[in-house]
Design an enzyme around this catalytic site. Structure first.
Site, short mmCIF file in Angstrom:
data_model
loop_
_atom_site.label_atom_id
_atom_site.label_comp_id
_atom_site.label_asym_id
_atom_site.label_seq_id
_atom_site.Cartn_x
_atom_site.Cartn_y
_atom_site.Cartn_z
N TYR A 120 35.51 65.70 -28.85
CA TYR A 120 35.27 65.64 -27.41
C TYR A 120 34.13 66.60 -27.02
CZ TYR A 120 39.64 63.05 -26.60
OH TYR A 120 40.64 62.10 -26.59
N LYS A 164 42.47 67.16 -41.28
CA LYS A 164 41.99 66.18 -42.26
C LYS A 164 40.93 66.88 -43.13
CE LYS A 164 41.80 61.87 -43.82
NZ LYS A 164 42.91 61.15 -44.48
N ASP A 195 47.07 61.86 -41.43
CA ASP A 195 47.65 60.54 -41.70
C ASP A 195 49.12 60.67 -42.12
OD1 ASP A 195 46.50 61.80 -43.88
OD2 ASP A 195 45.67 59.99 -44.79
N ASP A 219 45.42 63.95 -29.27
CA ASP A 219 45.51 62.86 -28.28
C ASP A 219 46.31 61.71 -28.87
OD1 ASP A 219 44.88 61.37 -25.94
OD2 ASP A 219 43.32 60.32 -27.07
N ASP A 223 50.52 60.35 -28.07
CA ASP A 223 51.01 59.03 -27.61
C ASP A 223 52.01 58.47 -28.62
OD1 ASP A 223 49.21 59.23 -25.43
OD2 ASP A 223 48.78 57.08 -25.48
C1 IPM Z 1 44.83 62.27 -22.32
C2 IPM Z 1 43.85 61.15 -22.06
C3 IPM Z 1 42.43 61.68 -21.96
C4 IPM Z 1 42.06 62.25 -23.33
C5 IPM Z 1 41.39 60.66 -21.49
C6 IPM Z 1 41.78 59.99 -20.22
C7 IPM Z 1 40.05 61.30 -21.32
O1 IPM Z 1 43.98 60.17 -23.03
O2 IPM Z 1 44.88 63.22 -21.54
O3 IPM Z 1 45.59 62.20 -23.30
O4 IPM Z 1 41.54 61.54 -24.19
O5 IPM Z 1 42.27 63.45 -23.51
MN MN Z 2 45.71 60.42 -24.33
#
Ligand code: IPM
Ligand code: MN
Ligand code: NAD
Length: 328
Positions: A120, A164, A195, A219, A223
């Site tokens: 990022y 990694k 992984d 990130d 999820d």
């Molecule tokens: C998160 C989101 C953000 C990220 C996006 C919206 C920029 O996915 O906060 O997890 O990638 O950090």
């Molecule tokens: Mn995210």
């Protein structure tokens, strides 16, 4: 936090389900007796559509005058030149530690995600023939995120450094630095390739306690972790820096369910609880978390969790519990 003046919180509801879950979070904060000055700031996709700018310098100044930010979710505009305002806020306010707790009946672990560098970095070139993104890992950036992770791991069992380094030279620095910090802090630490960590999260998530990792890995793994505990809609986060902090559910604007009244408000409500803790109101934070757990145990669940309640019904169940237990 200390001092007599009322705390100022920038309230950024955002887009899609952002305003829906924000309304729930604010109502729950009220019911818990939280006192702070609300400063609404409109940024995001809606603002971009209306004015051509998702956030202005003035907005940023207004936000910087606040103690912290409560954030719903924003949608990313379909513009190739656009850079996410959320990423800009994380950078401008130097919110380097993204703390993401995952809790369910039998799971309790935290992902500590480095929040300002890695892939990022914003150092990118794009053309039809070839595109690049520079992955930046610094010793200073790795050290401070490892310190934050050790703060949390010291109260728990162990730290897992996720990387990694078998392929990415940049991760050798991350791994070395995190190991050194854990050793100095006397925090039991192991390391794991990302992984394998993704696999282990699915097959034996109980083995994790505190995971520390770089920006994009964090990130994606968060999820995945959300899926493992049941839904993205349950999960909260705190983006912490030295001076400011931003609290947000980990989900996005969820355009597929926006406007239907069925968004799970729990991630936003738990984010509000994390904010109370950061503001020095740990008891209110615990009361909110207790009320959330009670509502879930009572089956007050939105469809993402297999329930049939709407956002409002879940919110009212949580508020009802808080009111009944007032003073506890
Ligand atoms: C998160 C989101 C953000 C990220 C996006 C919206 C920029 O996915 O906060 O997890 O990638 O950090
Ligand atoms: Mn995210
Ligand atoms: P998303 O997180 O919005 O949704 C992914 C899936 O999870 C969808 O099926 C959605 O319905 C479901 N979901 C998410 N939150 C939920 C909730 N509270 N209750 C019930 N179900 C929920 O991810 P996406 O669809 O990939 O992204 C949509 C937009 O949001 C994109 O523009 C993306 O850039 C943005 N985004 C913003 C943030 C943020 O503001 N922090 C985070 C992630 C994505």
């Amino acid at each position: 936090m200390s001092g007599g003046r009322a705390k100022k919180v920038a309230v950024i509801a955002g887009d899609g389900i952002g305003p829906e879950v924000m309304e729930s979070a604010l109502a729950v904060l009220d019911a818990a007796g939280a006192e702070f000055e609300r400063i609404p700031v409109e940024i995001g996709f809606g603002r971009w559509k209306r004015t051509g700018q998702a956030m202005t310098e003035d907005d940023l100044e207004t936000i910087k005058e606040c103690d912290c930010i409560l954030f719903g979710a924003i949608a990313t505009p379909p513009d190739p030149g656009y850079r996410s305002v959320l990423l800009r806020l994380r950078r401008e306010l130097d919110l380097y530690a993204n703390i993401r707790p995952f809790r369910s009946r039998d799971l309790d672990f935290i992902i500590v995600r480095e929040n300002t560098e890695g892939l990022y970095s914003g150092l990118e070139e794009e053309s039809e023939a070839e595109s690049r993104t520079v992955r930046v890992i610094t010793r200073c950036g790795s050290e401070r995120i490892a310190e934050k992770a050790c703060d949390l791991a010291a109260w728990r069992k162990k730290l897992t450094i996720v990387h990694k380094a078998n392929v990415l030279r940049s991760d050798r620095l991350f791994l070395r630095t995190c190991r050194a910090v854990a050793e100095r802090r006397k925090v039991p630490a192991e390391d794991m390739l990302v992984d394998a960590a993704a696999y282990n999260l699915v097959v034996k998530p109980q083995r994790f306690d505190v995971m520390v990792t770089t920006n994009l890995f964090g990130d994606i793994l968060s999820d995945e972790a959300a899926g493992i505990i049941g839904s993205l809609g349950l999960c909260a986060s705190a983006n912490i820096g030295e001076r400011w902090a931003l609290f947000e559910p980990i989900h996005g604007s969820a355009p597929d369910i926006a406007g239907k009244g069925i968004a799970n408000p729990v991630g936003a409500i738990r984010s509000a609880a994390m904010m109370m803790e950061w503001l020095g109101e740990a008891q209110k934070a615990r009361r909110i978390e207790g009320a959330v757990q009670w509502a879930l145990e009572q089956g007050r669940k939105t469809p993402d969790l297999g329930g049939s309640c709407g956002t409002e019904e879940v919110t009212w169940a949580i508020i009802g519990y808080l009111k009944r237990k007032e003073g506890c």
